[in-house]
Design a protein around this motif. Structure first.
Motif, PDB file in Angstrom:
ATOM      1  N   UNK A  71       3.459 -25.687  15.886  1.00  0.00           N
ATOM      2  CA  UNK A  71       3.172 -27.109  15.661  1.00  0.00           C
ATOM      3  C   UNK A  71       4.253 -27.793  14.832  1.00  0.00           C
ATOM      4  N   UNK A  72       5.294 -27.049  14.456  1.00  0.00           N
ATOM      5  CA  UNK A  72       6.391 -27.643  13.683  1.00  0.00           C
ATOM      6  C   UNK A  72       6.029 -27.934  12.239  1.00  0.00           C
ATOM      7  N   UNK A  73       5.120 -27.160  11.653  1.00  0.00           N
ATOM      8  CA  UNK A  73       4.641 -27.410  10.289  1.00  0.00           C
ATOM      9  C   UNK A  73       5.407 -26.650   9.211  1.00  0.00           C
ATOM     10  N   UNK A  74       6.117 -25.565   9.595  1.00  0.00           N
ATOM     11  CA  UNK A  74       6.791 -24.761   8.572  1.00  0.00           C
ATOM     12  C   UNK A  74       7.993 -24.032   9.149  1.00  0.00           C
ATOM     13  N   UNK A  75       8.793 -23.525   8.238  1.00  0.00           N
ATOM     14  CA  UNK A  75       9.868 -22.593   8.597  1.00  0.00           C
ATOM     15  C   UNK A  75       9.589 -21.298   7.851  1.00  0.00           C
ATOM     16  N   UNK A  76      10.137 -20.212   8.347  1.00  0.00           N
ATOM     17  CA  UNK A  76       9.948 -18.897   7.743  1.00  0.00           C
ATOM     18  C   UNK A  76      11.267 -18.347   7.243  1.00  0.00           C
ATOM     19  N   UNK A  77      11.200 -17.656   6.135  1.00  0.00           N
ATOM     20  CA  UNK A  77      12.291 -16.813   5.648  1.00  0.00           C
ATOM     21  C   UNK A  77      11.753 -15.385   5.713  1.00  0.00           C
ATOM     22  N   UNK A  78      12.403 -14.523   6.467  1.00  0.00           N
ATOM     23  CA  UNK A  78      11.967 -13.139   6.645  1.00  0.00           C
ATOM     24  C   UNK A  78      12.859 -12.250   5.783  1.00  0.00           C
ATOM     25  N   UNK A  79      12.240 -11.560   4.815  1.00  0.00           N
ATOM     26  CA  UNK A  79      12.970 -10.700   3.893  1.00  0.00           C
ATOM     27  C   UNK A  79      12.508  -9.267   4.132  1.00  0.00           C
ATOM     28  N   UNK A  80      13.431  -8.412   4.540  1.00  0.00           N
ATOM     29  CA  UNK A  80      13.105  -7.011   4.755  1.00  0.00           C
ATOM     30  C   UNK A  80      13.492  -6.217   3.513  1.00  0.00           C
ATOM     31  N   UNK A  81      12.605  -5.279   3.117  1.00  0.00           N
ATOM     32  CA  UNK A  81      12.929  -4.408   1.992  1.00  0.00           C
ATOM     33  C   UNK A  81      12.286  -3.045   2.189  1.00  0.00           C
ATOM     34  N   UNK A  82      12.813  -2.055   1.476  1.00  0.00           N
ATOM     35  CA  UNK A  82      12.250  -0.708   1.510  1.00  0.00           C
ATOM     36  C   UNK A  82      11.305  -0.562   0.325  1.00  0.00           C
ATOM     37  N   UNK A  83      10.041  -0.327   0.597  1.00  0.00           N
ATOM     38  CA  UNK A  83       9.028  -0.159  -0.448  1.00  0.00           C
ATOM     39  C   UNK A  83       9.055   1.301  -0.904  1.00  0.00           C
ATOM     40  N   UNK A  84       9.990   1.626  -1.779  1.00  0.00           N
ATOM     41  CA  UNK A  84      10.164   3.000  -2.226  1.00  0.00           C
ATOM     42  C   UNK A  84       9.222   3.367  -3.361  1.00  0.00           C
ATOM     43  N   UNK A  85       8.570   2.392  -3.950  1.00  0.00           N
ATOM     44  CA  UNK A  85       7.563   2.614  -4.991  1.00  0.00           C
ATOM     45  C   UNK A  85       6.403   1.686  -4.693  1.00  0.00           C
ATOM     46  N   UNK A  86       5.192   2.234  -4.737  1.00  0.00           N
ATOM     47  CA  UNK A  86       4.003   1.432  -4.436  1.00  0.00           C
ATOM     48  C   UNK A  86       2.864   1.826  -5.372  1.00  0.00           C
ATOM     49  N   UNK A  87       1.866   0.968  -5.427  1.00  0.00           N
ATOM     50  CA  UNK A  87       0.604   1.322  -6.067  1.00  0.00           C
ATOM     51  C   UNK A  87      -0.052   2.409  -5.223  1.00  0.00           C
ATOM     52  N   UNK A  88      -0.904   3.214  -5.812  1.00  0.00           N
ATOM     53  CA  UNK A  88      -1.550   4.277  -5.042  1.00  0.00           C
ATOM     54  C   UNK A  88      -2.248   3.776  -3.773  1.00  0.00           C
ATOM     55  N   UNK A  89      -2.816   2.603  -3.820  1.00  0.00           N
ATOM     56  CA  UNK A  89      -3.518   2.046  -2.662  1.00  0.00           C
ATOM     57  C   UNK A  89      -2.586   1.772  -1.489  1.00  0.00           C
ATOM     58  N   UNK A  90      -1.311   1.631  -1.756  1.00  0.00           N
ATOM     59  CA  UNK A  90      -0.327   1.345  -0.706  1.00  0.00           C
ATOM     60  C   UNK A  90       0.561   2.551  -0.395  1.00  0.00           C
ATOM     61  N   UNK A  91       0.183   3.711  -0.882  1.00  0.00           N
ATOM     62  CA  UNK A  91       1.027   4.895  -0.719  1.00  0.00           C
ATOM     63  C   UNK A  91       1.387   5.176   0.731  1.00  0.00           C
ATOM     64  N   UNK A  92       0.475   4.924   1.651  1.00  0.00           N
ATOM     65  CA  UNK A  92       0.779   5.208   3.061  1.00  0.00           C
ATOM     66  C   UNK A  92       1.896   4.314   3.611  1.00  0.00           C
ATOM     67  N   UNK A  93       2.226   3.244   2.898  1.00  0.00           N
ATOM     68  CA  UNK A  93       3.299   2.346   3.324  1.00  0.00           C
ATOM     69  C   UNK A  93       4.613   2.614   2.583  1.00  0.00           C
ATOM     70  N   UNK A  94       4.594   3.602   1.689  1.00  0.00           N
ATOM     71  CA  UNK A  94       5.791   3.923   0.904  1.00  0.00           C
ATOM     72  C   UNK A  94       6.903   4.399   1.844  1.00  0.00           C
ATOM     73  N   UNK A  95       8.122   3.981   1.550  1.00  0.00           N
ATOM     74  CA  UNK A  95       9.267   4.318   2.378  1.00  0.00           C
ATOM     75  C   UNK A  95      10.277   5.126   1.566  1.00  0.00           C
ATOM     76  N   UNK A  96      11.131   5.822   2.265  1.00  0.00           N
ATOM     77  CA  UNK A  96      12.186   6.577   1.613  1.00  0.00           C
ATOM     78  C   UNK A  96      13.539   6.031   2.028  1.00  0.00           C
ATOM     79  N   UNK A  97      14.481   6.177   1.147  1.00  0.00           N
ATOM     80  CA  UNK A  97      15.848   5.751   1.472  1.00  0.00           C
ATOM     81  C   UNK A  97      16.415   6.710   2.491  1.00  0.00           C
ATOM     82  N   UNK A  98      17.018   6.149   3.530  1.00  0.00           N
ATOM     83  CA  UNK A  98      17.502   6.966   4.633  1.00  0.00           C
ATOM     84  C   UNK A  98      18.910   7.294   4.553  1.00  0.00           C
TER      85      UNK A  98
END
Length: 98
Positions: A71-98
């Protein structure tokens, strides 16, 4: 993992008119397991979404279907990052440096 920053490009009354469609779109992304958190920025000039996928192209395709975008209401900025540290609740999304 991605941080999606929305910036409104239309007046708030126009944004609010599309908000129910945007919220339904958000719910579909949560149901797919793609979004972890979302909300308005303060001051209210946009929003932020935390998304999980290893595929930037997928995120960009999803963002393009946001009713705010179509509808032309917004623009997006997409920021990619590696989640190498997370809260325990997000552990399944934790990433490692490749």
């Amino acid at each position: 993992m991605f941080v999606l920053e929305l910036t409104y490009t239309a007046p708030l009354d126009a944004v609010d008119a599309v908000l129910p469609d945007h919220v339904a779109w958000l719910e579909r992304q949560y149901d797919k397991g793609l979004f972890l958190a979302s909300g308005r920025k303060n001051p209210r000039d946009g929003g932020v979404i935390l998304a999980v996928t290893g595929d930037r192209a997928e995120i960009e395709e999803v963002v393009a279907t946001d009713p705010f975008v179509t509808a032309g209401m917004c623009s997006y900025r997409v920021i990619e990052f590696l989640a190498t540290k997370t809260a325990p609740e997000l552990e399944r999304h934790r990433q490692t440096l490749g």
